[in-house]
Design a protein around this motif. Structure first.
Motif, PDB file in Angstrom:
ATOM      1  N   ALA A  17      90.903   3.151  19.419  1.00  0.00           N
ATOM      2  CA  ALA A  17      91.696   3.482  20.601  1.00  0.00           C
ATOM      3  C   ALA A  17      92.383   4.837  20.452  1.00  0.00           C
ATOM      4  O   ALA A  17      92.401   5.638  21.392  1.00  0.00           O
ATOM      5  N   ASN A  20      89.741   7.528  20.614  1.00  0.00           N
ATOM      6  CA  ASN A  20      89.258   7.635  21.990  1.00  0.00           C
ATOM      7  C   ASN A  20      90.221   8.458  22.834  1.00  0.00           C
ATOM      8  O   ASN A  20      89.799   9.349  23.575  1.00  0.00           O
ATOM      9  N   GLN A  21      91.508   8.184  22.733  1.00  0.00           N
ATOM     10  CA  GLN A  21      92.491   8.934  23.511  1.00  0.00           C
ATOM     11  C   GLN A  21      92.542  10.403  23.110  1.00  0.00           C
ATOM     12  O   GLN A  21      92.642  11.287  23.967  1.00  0.00           O
ATOM     13  N   ILE A  24      89.372  12.099  24.527  1.00  0.00           N
ATOM     14  CA  ILE A  24      89.407  12.247  25.989  1.00  0.00           C
ATOM     15  C   ILE A  24      90.366  13.361  26.389  1.00  0.00           C
ATOM     16  O   ILE A  24      90.065  14.183  27.251  1.00  0.00           O
ATOM     17  N   ARG A  25      91.517  13.423  25.733  1.00  0.00           N
ATOM     18  CA  ARG A  25      92.500  14.464  26.081  1.00  0.00           C
ATOM     19  C   ARG A  25      92.023  15.866  25.702  1.00  0.00           C
ATOM     20  O   ARG A  25      92.469  16.845  26.284  1.00  0.00           O
ATOM     21  N   GLU A  29      84.600  13.654  26.443  1.00  0.00           N
ATOM     22  CA  GLU A  29      84.411  12.282  26.905  1.00  0.00           C
ATOM     23  C   GLU A  29      83.176  11.626  26.290  1.00  0.00           C
ATOM     24  O   GLU A  29      83.175  10.430  26.003  1.00  0.00           O
ATOM     25  N   ALA A  32      83.970  10.510  22.842  1.00  0.00           N
ATOM     26  CA  ALA A  32      84.877   9.368  22.915  1.00  0.00           C
ATOM     27  C   ALA A  32      84.091   8.091  23.179  1.00  0.00           C
ATOM     28  O   ALA A  32      84.367   7.048  22.570  1.00  0.00           O
ATOM     29  N   THR A  36      83.720   4.795  20.717  1.00  0.00           N
ATOM     30  CA  THR A  36      83.968   3.430  21.170  1.00  0.00           C
ATOM     31  C   THR A  36      82.776   2.529  20.856  1.00  0.00           C
ATOM     32  O   THR A  36      82.942   1.401  20.376  1.00  0.00           O
TER      33      THR A  36
END
Length: 64
Positions: A17, A20-21, A24-25, A29, A32, A36
């Motif tokens: 998690a 992933n964040q 993405i930031r 993507e 990410a 996952t």
């Protein structure tokens, strides 16, 4: 079922998690999503090993 397994799954989930964040930031993507998926595969492999042990125990109990 071991409590250690639950903690391992939770640790993998938290790490995935956070990664992933972060990805993405930073605008990555696709990476990410791959992170996952890799985390999901790792958790599924841990669960499959436990299911295999369960089936072996059932087979030995019933003598199959």
């Amino acid at each position: 079922m071991n409590v250690d397994l639950i903690f391992k799954i939770a640790a993998v989930g938290i790490i995935v998690a956070v990664l992933n964040q972060l990805l993405i930031r930073s605008g990555r993507e696709e990476q990410a999503m791959m992170t996952t998926l890799a985390g999901l595969i790792v958790v599924l492999m841990m669960i499959i090993q436990q299911i295999d042990a369960l089936f072996e125990a059932v087979k030995s109990i019933f003598g199959l």
